[in-house]
Design a protein around this motif. Structure first.
Motif, PDB file in Angstrom:
ATOM      1  N   GLY A  73       0.814  -1.213   0.000  1.00  0.00           N
ATOM      2  CA  GLY A  73       0.000   0.000   0.000  1.00  0.00           C
ATOM      3  C   GLY A  73       0.847   1.262   0.000  1.00  0.00           C
ATOM      4  N   VAL A  74       1.854   1.300   0.869  1.00  0.00           N
ATOM      5  CA  VAL A  74       2.732   2.478   0.947  1.00  0.00           C
ATOM      6  C   VAL A  74       3.542   2.623  -0.330  1.00  0.00           C
ATOM      7  CG1 VAL A  74       4.696   3.494   2.178  1.00  0.00           C
ATOM      8  CG2 VAL A  74       2.840   2.419   3.465  1.00  0.00           C
ATOM      9  N   PHE A  75       4.090   1.520  -0.822  1.00  0.00           N
ATOM     10  CA  PHE A  75       4.925   1.528  -2.021  1.00  0.00           C
ATOM     11  C   PHE A  75       4.146   2.054  -3.226  1.00  0.00           C
ATOM     12  CE2 PHE A  75       7.162  -0.634  -5.552  1.00  0.00           C
ATOM     13  CZ  PHE A  75       8.469  -0.328  -5.252  1.00  0.00           C
ATOM     14  N   GLU A  76       2.962   1.493  -3.456  1.00  0.00           N
ATOM     15  CA  GLU A  76       2.155   1.900  -4.617  1.00  0.00           C
ATOM     16  C   GLU A  76       1.640   3.324  -4.479  1.00  0.00           C
ATOM     17  OE1 GLU A  76      -0.707  -1.266  -4.992  1.00  0.00           O
ATOM     18  OE2 GLU A  76       0.772  -2.607  -5.938  1.00  0.00           O
ATOM     19  N   SER A  77       1.232   3.735  -3.274  1.00  0.00           N
ATOM     20  CA  SER A  77       0.738   5.107  -3.122  1.00  0.00           C
ATOM     21  C   SER A  77       1.864   6.125  -3.271  1.00  0.00           C
ATOM     22  CB  SER A  77       0.009   5.284  -1.791  1.00  0.00           C
ATOM     23  OG  SER A  77       0.890   5.172  -0.703  1.00  0.00           O
ATOM     24  N   THR A  78       3.073   5.761  -2.826  1.00  0.00           N
ATOM     25  CA  THR A  78       4.220   6.674  -2.994  1.00  0.00           C
ATOM     26  C   THR A  78       4.561   6.830  -4.472  1.00  0.00           C
ATOM     27  OG1 THR A  78       5.091   6.092  -0.815  1.00  0.00           O
ATOM     28  CG2 THR A  78       6.635   7.081  -2.386  1.00  0.00           C
ATOM     29  N   LEU A  79       4.603   5.732  -5.213  1.00  0.00           N
ATOM     30  CA  LEU A  79       4.868   5.827  -6.655  1.00  0.00           C
ATOM     31  C   LEU A  79       3.803   6.666  -7.350  1.00  0.00           C
ATOM     32  CD1 LEU A  79       6.022   2.213  -7.526  1.00  0.00           C
ATOM     33  CD2 LEU A  79       7.390   4.297  -7.663  1.00  0.00           C
ATOM     34  N   LYS A  80       2.552   6.456  -6.987  1.00  0.00           N
ATOM     35  CA  LYS A  80       1.457   7.223  -7.594  1.00  0.00           C
ATOM     36  C   LYS A  80       1.606   8.704  -7.273  1.00  0.00           C
ATOM     37  CE  LYS A  80      -3.544   7.505  -7.836  1.00  0.00           C
ATOM     38  NZ  LYS A  80      -4.832   6.985  -7.366  1.00  0.00           N
ATOM     39  N   GLN A  81       1.896   9.014  -6.023  1.00  0.00           N
ATOM     40  CA  GLN A  81       2.075  10.402  -5.608  1.00  0.00           C
ATOM     41  C   GLN A  81       3.215  11.065  -6.377  1.00  0.00           C
ATOM     42  OE1 GLN A  81       3.260  10.700  -1.522  1.00  0.00           O
ATOM     43  NE2 GLN A  81       3.306  12.926  -1.532  1.00  0.00           N
ATOM     44  N   LEU A  82       4.330  10.375  -6.505  1.00  0.00           N
ATOM     45  CA  LEU A  82       5.485  10.946  -7.195  1.00  0.00           C
ATOM     46  C   LEU A  82       5.229  11.135  -8.684  1.00  0.00           C
ATOM     47  CD1 LEU A  82       8.375   9.021  -5.443  1.00  0.00           C
ATOM     48  CD2 LEU A  82       7.820  11.444  -5.203  1.00  0.00           C
ATOM     49  N   THR A  83       4.578  10.180  -9.320  1.00  0.00           N
ATOM     50  CA  THR A  83       4.357  10.294 -10.760  1.00  0.00           C
ATOM     51  C   THR A  83       3.249  11.280 -11.090  1.00  0.00           C
ATOM     52  OG1 THR A  83       2.965   8.317 -10.736  1.00  0.00           O
ATOM     53  CG2 THR A  83       5.269   8.019 -11.325  1.00  0.00           C
ATOM     54  N   GLU A  84       2.311  11.501 -10.168  1.00  0.00           N
ATOM     55  CA  GLU A  84       1.264  12.494 -10.413  1.00  0.00           C
ATOM     56  C   GLU A  84       1.756  13.906 -10.160  1.00  0.00           C
ATOM     57  OE1 GLU A  84      -2.046  11.317  -7.994  1.00  0.00           O
ATOM     58  OE2 GLU A  84      -2.740   9.861  -9.464  1.00  0.00           O
ATOM     59  N   SER A  85       2.784  14.052  -9.323  1.00  0.00           N
ATOM     60  CA  SER A  85       3.260  15.385  -8.972  1.00  0.00           C
ATOM     61  C   SER A  85       4.179  15.990 -10.025  1.00  0.00           C
ATOM     62  CB  SER A  85       3.982  15.357  -7.626  1.00  0.00           C
ATOM     63  OG  SER A  85       5.181  14.631  -7.716  1.00  0.00           O
ATOM     64  N   LYS A  86       4.680  15.148 -10.925  1.00  0.00           N
ATOM     65  CA  LYS A  86       5.537  15.674 -11.991  1.00  0.00           C
ATOM     66  C   LYS A  86       5.448  14.751 -13.192  1.00  0.00           C
ATOM     67  CE  LYS A  86       9.839  13.392 -11.027  1.00  0.00           C
ATOM     68  NZ  LYS A  86      11.254  13.520 -10.958  1.00  0.00           N
ATOM     69  N   PRO A  87       5.618  15.293 -14.362  1.00  0.00           N
ATOM     70  CA  PRO A  87       5.578  14.425 -15.549  1.00  0.00           C
ATOM     71  C   PRO A  87       6.806  13.540 -15.598  1.00  0.00           C
ATOM     72  CG  PRO A  87       6.130  16.676 -16.167  1.00  0.00           C
ATOM     73  CD  PRO A  87       5.814  16.684 -14.689  1.00  0.00           C
ATOM     74  N   GLY A  88       6.604  12.313 -15.992  1.00  0.00           N
ATOM     75  CA  GLY A  88       7.705  11.369 -16.124  1.00  0.00           C
ATOM     76  C   GLY A  88       8.273  11.405 -17.522  1.00  0.00           C
ATOM     77  N   PRO A  89       9.196  10.518 -17.810  1.00  0.00           N
ATOM     78  CA  PRO A  89       9.757  10.468 -19.164  1.00  0.00           C
ATOM     79  C   PRO A  89       8.689  10.028 -20.150  1.00  0.00           C
ATOM     80  CG  PRO A  89      10.544   8.630 -17.835  1.00  0.00           C
ATOM     81  CD  PRO A  89       9.745   9.513 -16.931  1.00  0.00           C
ATOM     82  N   PRO A  90       8.787  10.456 -21.394  1.00  0.00           N
ATOM     83  CA  PRO A  90       7.780  10.062 -22.385  1.00  0.00           C
ATOM     84  C   PRO A  90       7.743   8.554 -22.559  1.00  0.00           C
ATOM     85  CG  PRO A  90       9.660  11.131 -23.451  1.00  0.00           C
ATOM     86  CD  PRO A  90       9.874  11.226 -21.969  1.00  0.00           C
ATOM     87  N   LEU A  91       6.539   8.025 -22.740  1.00  0.00           N
ATOM     88  CA  LEU A  91       6.386   6.589 -22.913  1.00  0.00           C
ATOM     89  C   LEU A  91       6.715   6.148 -24.332  1.00  0.00           C
ATOM     90  CD1 LEU A  91       3.103   6.031 -20.890  1.00  0.00           C
ATOM     91  CD2 LEU A  91       5.447   5.646 -20.157  1.00  0.00           C
ATOM     92  N   THR A  92       6.554   7.028 -25.288  1.00  0.00           N
ATOM     93  CA  THR A  92       6.877   6.708 -26.670  1.00  0.00           C
ATOM     94  C   THR A  92       7.732   7.815 -27.242  1.00  0.00           C
ATOM     95  OG1 THR A  92       4.899   7.823 -27.482  1.00  0.00           O
ATOM     96  CG2 THR A  92       4.708   5.462 -27.027  1.00  0.00           C
TER      97      THR A  92
END
Length: 105
Positions: A73-92
């Motif tokens: 729960g903590v691991f997945e919510s932390t990843l979600k929080q981090l990826t929603e707070s900033k754009p990640g690298p382009p997927l394509t």
């Protein structure tokens, strides 16, 4: 948990290695490692850092299935929080634009 994270958040979780609870993985950069490790620690998950971009787990000897679910729960919510707070690298890869000829404009 880690394999799923590797598929969806490979800039935070890659090069997974180890067995049982002796597990480590890499983040793409030292900055991303620190960015991920801080919120995990603040949410109660103790993880060690090694080298320039590795994270290792340090579970207690009494680690059981309830702890796995809590960690997930903590691991997945932390990843979600981090990826929603900033754009990640382009997927394509973006399609390059055709060179423009100024005579046709």
């Amino acid at each position: 948990i880690l394999e799923k994270a590797n598929q969806n958040h490979s800039h935070y979780v890659s090069n997974i290695r180890g067995a049982g609870t002796v597990i480590a993985f890499d983040c793409a950069t030292p900055a991303l490692r620190d960015e991920f490790q801080g919120p995990m620690r603040n949410n109660g998950v103790l993880m060690g850092t090694n080298g320039t971009q590795s994270i290792r787990f340090c579970p207690a000897l009494t680690f059981d299935l309830d702890h796995v679910h809590e960690f997930q729960g903590v691991f997945e919510s932390t990843l979600k929080q981090l990826t929603e707070s900033k754009p990640g690298p382009p997927l394509t890869n973006p399609v390059p634009e055709e060179p423009r000829n100024s005579m046709h404009e």
